[in-house]
Design a protein around this motif. Sequence first.
Motif, PDB file in Angstrom:
ATOM      1  N   HIS A 117       0.842  -1.039   0.049  1.00  0.00           N
ATOM      2  CA  HIS A 117       0.126   0.067   0.035  1.00  0.00           C
ATOM      3  C   HIS A 117       0.871   1.395  -0.094  1.00  0.00           C
ATOM      4  N   HIS A 118       2.052   1.148   0.456  1.00  0.00           N
ATOM      5  CA  HIS A 118       2.951   2.357   0.364  1.00  0.00           C
ATOM      6  C   HIS A 118       4.217   1.961  -0.470  1.00  0.00           C
ATOM      7  N   ALA A 119       4.051   1.254  -1.503  1.00  0.00           N
ATOM      8  CA  ALA A 119       4.668   0.779  -2.660  1.00  0.00           C
ATOM      9  C   ALA A 119       5.790   1.946  -3.026  1.00  0.00           C
ATOM     10  N   THR A 120       5.013   3.150  -3.631  1.00  0.00           N
ATOM     11  CA  THR A 120       5.970   4.165  -3.866  1.00  0.00           C
ATOM     12  C   THR A 120       6.858   4.647  -3.064  1.00  0.00           C
ATOM     13  N   PHE A 121       6.369   4.868  -1.793  1.00  0.00           N
ATOM     14  CA  PHE A 121       7.490   5.270  -0.590  1.00  0.00           C
ATOM     15  C   PHE A 121       8.511   4.460  -0.415  1.00  0.00           C
ATOM     16  N   TYR A 122       8.303   3.095  -0.308  1.00  0.00           N
ATOM     17  CA  TYR A 122       9.129   2.006  -0.125  1.00  0.00           C
ATOM     18  C   TYR A 122      10.204   1.977  -1.314  1.00  0.00           C
ATOM     19  N   GLN A 123       9.694   2.097  -2.495  1.00  0.00           N
ATOM     20  CA  GLN A 123      10.621   2.093  -3.879  1.00  0.00           C
ATOM     21  C   GLN A 123      11.407   3.169  -3.896  1.00  0.00           C
ATOM     22  N   ILE A 124      10.925   4.292  -3.408  1.00  0.00           N
ATOM     23  CA  ILE A 124      12.088   5.612  -3.466  1.00  0.00           C
ATOM     24  C   ILE A 124      13.101   5.472  -2.105  1.00  0.00           C
ATOM     25  N   MET A 125      12.475   5.032  -1.062  1.00  0.00           N
ATOM     26  CA  MET A 125      13.354   5.171   0.079  1.00  0.00           C
ATOM     27  C   MET A 125      14.355   3.991  -0.104  1.00  0.00           C
ATOM     28  N   LEU A 126      14.065   2.770  -0.558  1.00  0.00           N
ATOM     29  CA  LEU A 126      15.229   1.542  -0.488  1.00  0.00           C
ATOM     30  C   LEU A 126      15.852   1.657  -1.757  1.00  0.00           C
ATOM     31  N   SER A 127      15.685   2.606  -2.712  1.00  0.00           N
ATOM     32  CA  SER A 127      16.450   2.767  -3.897  1.00  0.00           C
ATOM     33  C   SER A 127      17.732   3.215  -3.728  1.00  0.00           C
ATOM     34  N   GLU A 128      18.882   3.255  -4.719  1.00  0.00           N
ATOM     35  CA  GLU A 128      20.088   3.739  -4.451  1.00  0.00           C
ATOM     36  C   GLU A 128      19.915   5.165  -4.190  1.00  0.00           C
ATOM     37  N   LYS A 129      19.002   5.950  -4.767  1.00  0.00           N
ATOM     38  CA  LYS A 129      18.750   7.222  -4.522  1.00  0.00           C
ATOM     39  C   LYS A 129      17.792   7.605  -3.402  1.00  0.00           C
ATOM     40  N   GLY A 130      17.577   6.684  -2.579  1.00  0.00           N
ATOM     41  CA  GLY A 130      16.779   7.040  -1.482  1.00  0.00           C
ATOM     42  C   GLY A 130      17.463   7.741  -0.266  1.00  0.00           C
ATOM     43  N   VAL A 131      16.723   7.654   0.735  1.00  0.00           N
ATOM     44  CA  VAL A 131      17.332   8.338   1.983  1.00  0.00           C
ATOM     45  C   VAL A 131      18.585   7.450   2.506  1.00  0.00           C
ATOM     46  N   TYR A 132      19.643   7.859   2.659  1.00  0.00           N
ATOM     47  CA  TYR A 132      20.910   7.325   3.344  1.00  0.00           C
ATOM     48  C   TYR A 132      20.656   6.762   4.795  1.00  0.00           C
ATOM     49  N   GLY A 133      20.717   5.546   4.793  1.00  0.00           N
ATOM     50  CA  GLY A 133      20.454   4.838   6.197  1.00  0.00           C
ATOM     51  C   GLY A 133      19.315   4.460   6.374  1.00  0.00           C
ATOM     52  N   PHE A 134      18.168   4.456   5.422  1.00  0.00           N
ATOM     53  CA  PHE A 134      16.877   4.220   5.760  1.00  0.00           C
ATOM     54  C   PHE A 134      16.771   2.753   6.055  1.00  0.00           C
ATOM     55  N   ASN A 135      17.144   1.951   5.366  1.00  0.00           N
ATOM     56  CA  ASN A 135      17.066   0.471   5.646  1.00  0.00           C
ATOM     57  C   ASN A 135      17.565   0.160   6.838  1.00  0.00           C
ATOM     58  N   ARG A 136      18.696   0.881   7.297  1.00  0.00           N
ATOM     59  CA  ARG A 136      19.165   0.441   8.792  1.00  0.00           C
ATOM     60  C   ARG A 136      18.350   0.890   9.687  1.00  0.00           C
ATOM     61  N   ARG A 137      17.720   2.296   9.458  1.00  0.00           N
ATOM     62  CA  ARG A 137      16.936   2.848  10.638  1.00  0.00           C
ATOM     63  C   ARG A 137      15.575   1.858  10.537  1.00  0.00           C
ATOM     64  N   MET A 138      15.074   1.400   9.448  1.00  0.00           N
ATOM     65  CA  MET A 138      13.819   0.513   9.373  1.00  0.00           C
ATOM     66  C   MET A 138      14.211  -0.801  10.110  1.00  0.00           C
ATOM     67  N   GLN A 139      15.643  -1.332   9.958  1.00  0.00           N
ATOM     68  CA  GLN A 139      15.653  -2.628  10.573  1.00  0.00           C
ATOM     69  C   GLN A 139      15.997  -2.443  12.099  1.00  0.00           C
ATOM     70  N   GLU A 140      16.462  -1.185  12.813  1.00  0.00           N
ATOM     71  CA  GLU A 140      16.465  -0.667  13.993  1.00  0.00           C
ATOM     72  C   GLU A 140      15.183  -0.747  14.544  1.00  0.00           C
ATOM     73  N   VAL A 141      14.239  -0.296  14.018  1.00  0.00           N
ATOM     74  CA  VAL A 141      12.818   0.054  14.393  1.00  0.00           C
ATOM     75  C   VAL A 141      12.262  -1.205  14.612  1.00  0.00           C
ATOM     76  N   ILE A 142      12.405  -2.181  13.608  1.00  0.00           N
ATOM     77  CA  ILE A 142      11.838  -3.769  13.799  1.00  0.00           C
ATOM     78  C   ILE A 142      12.544  -4.405  14.795  1.00  0.00           C
TER      79      ILE A 142
END
Length: 144
Positions: free
Chosen positions: A45-70
């Motif tokens: 449901h938030h596909a566009t958001f995640y596609q942008i954030m998890l792409s090479e041009k996304g926000v630096y460290g987003f996936n790491r922050r996501m992992q820490e939250v989980i």
Amino acid sequence: MDKLIDEVFEELTDIINPCIYIQKKRVNISQFQSMIEAIFTNIFHHATFYQIMLSEKGVYGFNRRMQEVIQEKFRKEFATINLQEQKFSTPPELLIHFISSALIGTVEWWVNNDLVYSPKHMAVQLVHLVTIGPLQSSGFEIEA
């Protein structure tokens, strides 16, 4: 941007609830799969958001922050069911890291491949990978 990220993460972590599928060191696979499917559905449901954030041009460290939250959500949930106090062959922190890494890696692959499979299919695959391991789930026979 940080507020939006926090809102998306809060929505995601509200879905994570191991208390539903773990009871006395027993995992209910059906309930586990339902929770994982709900996570993939939320991401869908938030596909566009995640596609942008998890792409090479996304926000630096987003996936790491996501992992820490989980990971933090799993720590809190495991504390609720006293998982930290039970005896396991794998340390709880290693288990938390493994599960969160598997989830993030699978989500990242999925969104970067244009959500090629349904949330249900992704949930079945991830649960299969986590519960029996990547080698056996791929069809390899394991020799002792």
